[in-house]
Scaffold this motif. Structure first.
Motif, PDB file in Angstrom:
ATOM      1  N   GLN A   1     -10.065   5.672   1.943  1.00 31.29           N
ATOM      2  CA  GLN A   1     -11.386   5.595   1.314  1.00 31.29           C
ATOM      3  C   GLN A   1     -11.675   3.848   1.012  1.00 31.29           C
ATOM      4  OE1 GLN A   1     -13.233   8.490   0.511  1.00 31.29           O
ATOM      5  NE2 GLN A   1     -11.618   9.047   2.257  1.00 31.29           N
ATOM      6  N   PRO A   2     -12.971   3.969   0.419  1.00 36.23           N
ATOM      7  CA  PRO A   2     -13.415   2.313   0.239  1.00 36.23           C
ATOM      8  C   PRO A   2     -12.337   1.847  -0.788  1.00 36.23           C
ATOM      9  CG  PRO A   2     -15.326   3.871   0.630  1.00 36.23           C
ATOM     10  CD  PRO A   2     -14.065   4.357   0.785  1.00 36.23           C
ATOM     11  N   ASP A   3     -12.022   2.703  -1.997  1.00 30.37           N
ATOM     12  CA  ASP A   3     -11.318   1.976  -3.207  1.00 30.37           C
ATOM     13  C   ASP A   3      -9.910   2.208  -2.896  1.00 30.37           C
ATOM     14  OD1 ASP A   3     -11.296   5.021  -3.050  1.00 30.37           O
ATOM     15  OD2 ASP A   3     -11.145   4.934  -5.394  1.00 30.37           O
TER      16      ASP A   3
ATOM     17  N   GLU B   1     -10.237  -7.252   5.263  1.00 32.49           N
ATOM     18  CA  GLU B   1      -9.294  -6.165   4.865  1.00 32.49           C
ATOM     19  C   GLU B   1      -8.566  -6.523   3.634  1.00 32.49           C
ATOM     20  OE1 GLU B   1      -8.397  -2.945   6.206  1.00 32.49           O
ATOM     21  OE2 GLU B   1     -10.431  -3.112   6.753  1.00 32.49           O
ATOM     22  N   LEU B   2      -8.379  -7.901   3.567  1.00 33.30           N
ATOM     23  CA  LEU B   2      -7.501  -8.460   2.445  1.00 33.30           C
ATOM     24  C   LEU B   2      -8.178  -8.118   0.989  1.00 33.30           C
ATOM     25  CD1 LEU B   2      -5.204 -10.150   1.575  1.00 33.30           C
ATOM     26  CD2 LEU B   2      -6.771 -12.183   1.688  1.00 33.30           C
ATOM     27  N   GLN B   3      -9.582  -7.924   1.075  1.00 29.33           N
ATOM     28  CA  GLN B   3     -10.259  -7.785  -0.202  1.00 29.33           C
ATOM     29  C   GLN B   3      -9.753  -6.459  -0.887  1.00 29.33           C
ATOM     30  OE1 GLN B   3     -11.973 -10.308  -1.559  1.00 29.33           O
ATOM     31  NE2 GLN B   3     -11.370 -11.178   0.219  1.00 29.33           N
ATOM     32  N   ARG B   4      -9.218  -5.502   0.046  1.00 29.68           N
ATOM     33  CA  ARG B   4      -8.779  -4.143  -0.200  1.00 29.68           C
ATOM     34  C   ARG B   4      -7.636  -4.331  -1.428  1.00 29.68           C
ATOM     35  NH1 ARG B   4     -10.057   0.730   1.887  1.00 29.68           N
ATOM     36  NH2 ARG B   4     -11.506   0.708   3.513  1.00 29.68           N
ATOM     37  N   LEU B   5      -6.795  -5.391  -1.067  1.00 29.94           N
ATOM     38  CA  LEU B   5      -5.480  -5.515  -1.702  1.00 29.94           C
ATOM     39  C   LEU B   5      -5.806  -6.342  -3.032  1.00 29.94           C
ATOM     40  CD1 LEU B   5      -3.211  -6.348   1.135  1.00 29.94           C
ATOM     41  CD2 LEU B   5      -3.403  -4.092  -0.305  1.00 29.94           C
ATOM     42  N   LEU B   6      -6.823  -7.231  -2.821  1.00 25.68           N
ATOM     43  CA  LEU B   6      -7.136  -8.524  -4.228  1.00 25.68           C
ATOM     44  C   LEU B   6      -7.502  -7.946  -5.146  1.00 25.68           C
ATOM     45  CD1 LEU B   6      -8.350 -11.317  -2.201  1.00 25.68           C
ATOM     46  CD2 LEU B   6      -5.942 -10.993  -2.821  1.00 25.68           C
ATOM     47  N   GLN B   7      -8.181  -6.342  -4.981  1.00 19.51           N
ATOM     48  CA  GLN B   7      -8.249  -5.652  -6.420  1.00 19.51           C
ATOM     49  C   GLN B   7      -7.274  -5.423  -7.248  1.00 19.51           C
ATOM     50  OE1 GLN B   7      -9.990  -1.632  -5.292  1.00 19.51           O
ATOM     51  NE2 GLN B   7      -8.433  -1.637  -3.570  1.00 19.51           N
ATOM     52  N   LEU B   8      -5.983  -5.462  -6.789  1.00 22.34           N
ATOM     53  CA  LEU B   8      -4.748  -4.993  -7.564  1.00 22.34           C
ATOM     54  C   LEU B   8      -4.427  -6.276  -8.481  1.00 22.34           C
ATOM     55  CD1 LEU B   8      -2.529  -3.773  -4.559  1.00 22.34           C
ATOM     56  CD2 LEU B   8      -3.583  -2.344  -6.304  1.00 22.34           C
TER      57      LEU B   8
END
Length: 183
Positions: free
Chosen positions: A103-105, A174-181
């Motif tokens: 999923q996007p989030d 793709e890295l942006q998915r982890l930077l939200q952490l």
């Protein structure tokens, strides 16, 4: 950017991918606990291992994400296929395991070097590369670290060279998915 401690699971084909991913993530500010799941040598092909373990790790990620700051990084070579083909195979592995697609989030980043991770490393070391040639492996996996540091900065500043392999450009996104952490 803050230095929030997170848990990252790295699911990958081999030690070179693991060293690359771990160093890249640390240079981008992800600190904390890293747990690597690497294909055991001689057990099966690396991509087969990653595809079989992907649903297991996605399920574990989803069970834990609401109580801990956790992310999943998946590295799987495209080999002679395409990026979308590999993503479709991973989606199918989830579907066969009665799970939703990514999923996007979801803090699940999928890095798919085309042909293999050495393509990226050779490019980052200043060589002209194409994504069809199979580049030689390195005797020492850590040899990639200086190049990975440059990549981390290029992704941070959104200044990846125009001639970067397309799969590497996708990986920066793709890295942006982890930077939200880190928020």
């Amino acid at each position: 950017m803050s230095q929030r401690r997170v848990q990252i699971v790295i699911l990958c084909e081999d030690r070179q991918q693991e060293v690359f991913a771990r160093h890249f993530l640390k240079k981008r500010g992800l600190t904390g606990i890293f747990r690597s799941k690497i294909c055991p040598p001689g057990s099966q092909s690396g991509e087969q291992y990653v595809r079989s373990q992907y649903p297991v790790e996605v399920k574990a990620y989803r069970q834990n994400r609401n109580r801990v700051s956790i992310g999943l990084v998946v590295l799987i070579d495209a080999d002679t296929g395409g990026l979308q083909e590999r993503l479709n195979q991973l989606d199918l592995a989830l579907s066969e395991n009665s799970q939703q697609n990514r999923q996007p989030d979801d803090a699940i980043a999928i890095f798919i070097p085309k042909r293999n991770i050495e393509t990226w490393i050779h490019f980052l070391q200043g060589e002209t590369v194409d994504e069809e040639t199979e580049y030689s492996k390195y005797q020492k996996e850590a040899a990639c670290k200086p190049s990975v540091e440059n990549l981390a900065e290029q992704c941070r500043s959104q200044n990846l060279p125009d001639n970067a392999p397309a799969s590497l450009q996708v990986a920066c996104g793709e890295l942006q998915r982890l930077l939200q952490l880190l928020k």
